[in-house]
Design a protein around this motif. Structure first.
Motif, PDB file in Angstrom:
ATOM      1  N   PHE A  70       9.215  17.806 -31.304  1.00 61.02           N
ATOM      2  CA  PHE A  70       8.360  18.681 -30.751  1.00 61.02           C
ATOM      3  C   PHE A  70       7.365  19.081 -31.597  1.00 61.02           C
ATOM      4  O   PHE A  70       6.064  18.997 -31.280  1.00 61.02           O
ATOM      5  N   ALA A  71       7.657  19.503 -33.070  1.00 60.41           N
ATOM      6  CA  ALA A  71       6.490  19.804 -33.882  1.00 60.41           C
ATOM      7  C   ALA A  71       5.743  18.786 -34.025  1.00 60.41           C
ATOM      8  O   ALA A  71       4.248  19.175 -34.141  1.00 60.41           O
ATOM      9  N   LEU A  72       5.832  17.412 -34.232  1.00 57.82           N
ATOM     10  CA  LEU A  72       5.085  16.389 -34.594  1.00 57.82           C
ATOM     11  C   LEU A  72       4.009  16.105 -33.238  1.00 57.82           C
ATOM     12  O   LEU A  72       2.956  16.177 -33.180  1.00 57.82           O
ATOM     13  N   ALA A  73       4.810  16.177 -32.068  1.00 54.37           N
ATOM     14  CA  ALA A  73       3.779  16.075 -30.634  1.00 54.37           C
ATOM     15  C   ALA A  73       2.952  17.473 -30.417  1.00 54.37           C
ATOM     16  O   ALA A  73       1.785  16.661 -30.196  1.00 54.37           O
ATOM     17  N   CYS A  74       3.312  18.538 -30.668  1.00 47.66           N
ATOM     18  CA  CYS A  74       2.203  19.512 -30.366  1.00 47.66           C
ATOM     19  C   CYS A  74       1.214  19.747 -31.458  1.00 47.66           C
ATOM     20  O   CYS A  74       0.234  20.385 -31.498  1.00 47.66           O
ATOM     21  N   GLU A 103      12.076  11.141 -28.266  1.00 41.86           N
ATOM     22  CA  GLU A 103      10.732  10.830 -28.025  1.00 41.86           C
ATOM     23  C   GLU A 103      10.087  12.130 -27.358  1.00 41.86           C
ATOM     24  O   GLU A 103      10.664  12.672 -26.210  1.00 41.86           O
ATOM     25  N   GLY A 104       9.055  12.827 -27.996  1.00 42.85           N
ATOM     26  CA  GLY A 104       8.449  13.786 -27.571  1.00 42.85           C
ATOM     27  C   GLY A 104       7.096  13.597 -26.858  1.00 42.85           C
ATOM     28  O   GLY A 104       6.340  12.964 -27.391  1.00 42.85           O
ATOM     29  N   ILE A 105       6.754  14.537 -25.721  1.00 41.55           N
ATOM     30  CA  ILE A 105       5.640  14.127 -24.855  1.00 41.55           C
ATOM     31  C   ILE A 105       4.956  15.582 -24.612  1.00 41.55           C
ATOM     32  O   ILE A 105       5.794  16.400 -23.729  1.00 41.55           O
ATOM     33  N   GLU A 106       3.914  15.842 -24.975  1.00 38.29           N
ATOM     34  CA  GLU A 106       3.281  17.081 -24.754  1.00 38.29           C
ATOM     35  C   GLU A 106       2.948  16.943 -23.047  1.00 38.29           C
ATOM     36  O   GLU A 106       2.148  15.925 -22.498  1.00 38.29           O
ATOM     37  N   ARG A 107       3.420  17.754 -22.142  1.00 36.93           N
ATOM     38  CA  ARG A 107       3.246  17.890 -20.879  1.00 36.93           C
ATOM     39  C   ARG A 107       1.988  18.460 -20.451  1.00 36.93           C
ATOM     40  O   ARG A 107       1.366  18.015 -19.447  1.00 36.93           O
ATOM     41  N   ALA A 108       1.648  19.727 -21.066  1.00 39.06           N
ATOM     42  CA  ALA A 108       0.635  20.399 -20.528  1.00 39.06           C
ATOM     43  C   ALA A 108       0.040  21.269 -21.780  1.00 39.06           C
ATOM     44  O   ALA A 108       0.923  21.778 -22.597  1.00 39.06           O
ATOM     45  N   ASN A 113      -1.541  27.681 -25.436  1.00 35.17           N
ATOM     46  CA  ASN A 113      -0.069  27.531 -25.188  1.00 35.17           C
ATOM     47  C   ASN A 113      -0.012  25.966 -24.957  1.00 35.17           C
ATOM     48  O   ASN A 113      -0.836  25.218 -24.556  1.00 35.17           O
ATOM     49  N   GLY A 114       1.413  25.599 -25.041  1.00 34.83           N
ATOM     50  CA  GLY A 114       1.704  24.134 -24.475  1.00 34.83           C
ATOM     51  C   GLY A 114       3.172  24.176 -24.315  1.00 34.83           C
ATOM     52  O   GLY A 114       4.011  24.843 -24.404  1.00 34.83           O
ATOM     53  N   ILE A 115       3.551  22.957 -23.597  1.00 32.32           N
ATOM     54  CA  ILE A 115       4.647  22.570 -23.135  1.00 32.32           C
ATOM     55  C   ILE A 115       5.158  21.328 -23.569  1.00 32.32           C
ATOM     56  O   ILE A 115       4.332  20.223 -23.332  1.00 32.32           O
ATOM     57  N   THR A 116       6.161  20.852 -24.433  1.00 37.91           N
ATOM     58  CA  THR A 116       6.401  19.710 -24.810  1.00 37.91           C
ATOM     59  C   THR A 116       7.794  19.382 -24.349  1.00 37.91           C
ATOM     60  O   THR A 116       8.876  20.038 -24.450  1.00 37.91           O
TER      61      THR A 116
END
Length: 190
Positions: A70-74, A103-108, A113-116
């Motif tokens: 999560f940290a890497l993706a965001c 597998e981390g994917i930032e959704r929005a 702010n963000g959601i992953t």
């Protein structure tokens, strides 16, 4: 590491400084931007130190793998971003020597702010191990931080006349006594 061109310096320096992930043997396989949103792929092998008394991987280690991904993706977008909250659902257990893929994917992203979402699977059979949802918040750039001179001067504090009147204060008798605080008691034997 394909995807959109990103300045990897920020996210890679963050990863290099992440001793917790490194000491657990978490490997970075990929980090990139896809359609402007972060993506990361990591791997971790369940070691003897990660197995609990039931002979399965302790859920905390699965959470750490997901959280690191999560940290890497965001952070893939180059802005310092931290977690503001996260939830995980454990679907199946894993055992000693299992290799886990996250597998981390930032959704929005919206404002700062963000959601992953992070999906954790077992590499050998692709079985779903856990689903993780992280909520993130970008740190303000140093240039946007409020300067000390902009802080409210002491003279701008609330005047004494605006203070709560004494009659509105809760009487001491209405305060909950310490003995009334909720206590957890062991269950009685049946």
């Amino acid at each position: 590491m394909g995807g959109e061109a990103i300045d990897r310096g920020h996210v890679l320096s963050m990863w290099e400084a992440d001793r917790a992930s490194r000491d657990l043997g978490i490997e970075l396989l990929d980090v990139e931007l896809r359609d402007g949103l972060g993506y990361a792929l990591t791997r971790m092998t369940i070691s003897p130190a990660m197995v609990n008394g039931h002979g399965i991987a302790h859920g905390g280690y699965v959470f750490i793998l997901a959280d690191s991904t999560f940290a890497l993706a965001c952070n893939a977008g180059g802005m310092t971003t931290v977690a503001s909250g996260a939830d995980i659902s454990f679907v199946s257990s894993t055992r000693l020597d299992d290799v886990l893929i996250a597998e981390g994917i930032e959704r929005a992203t919206y404002g700062r702010n963000g959601i992953t979402d992070v999906t954790v699977t077992r590499e050998s059979d692709r079985a779903l191990v856990a689903e993780f949802r992280g909520r993130s918040r970008q740190a303000r750039p140093a240039s946007a931080a409020r300067p000390a001179s902009a802080a409210r001067p002491a003279s701008a504090a609330r005047p004494a006349s605006a203070a709560r009147p004494a009659s509105a204060a809760r009487p001491a008798s209405a305060a909950r006594p310490a003995s009334a605080a909720r206590q957890i008691r062991p269950a009685k034997d049946a």
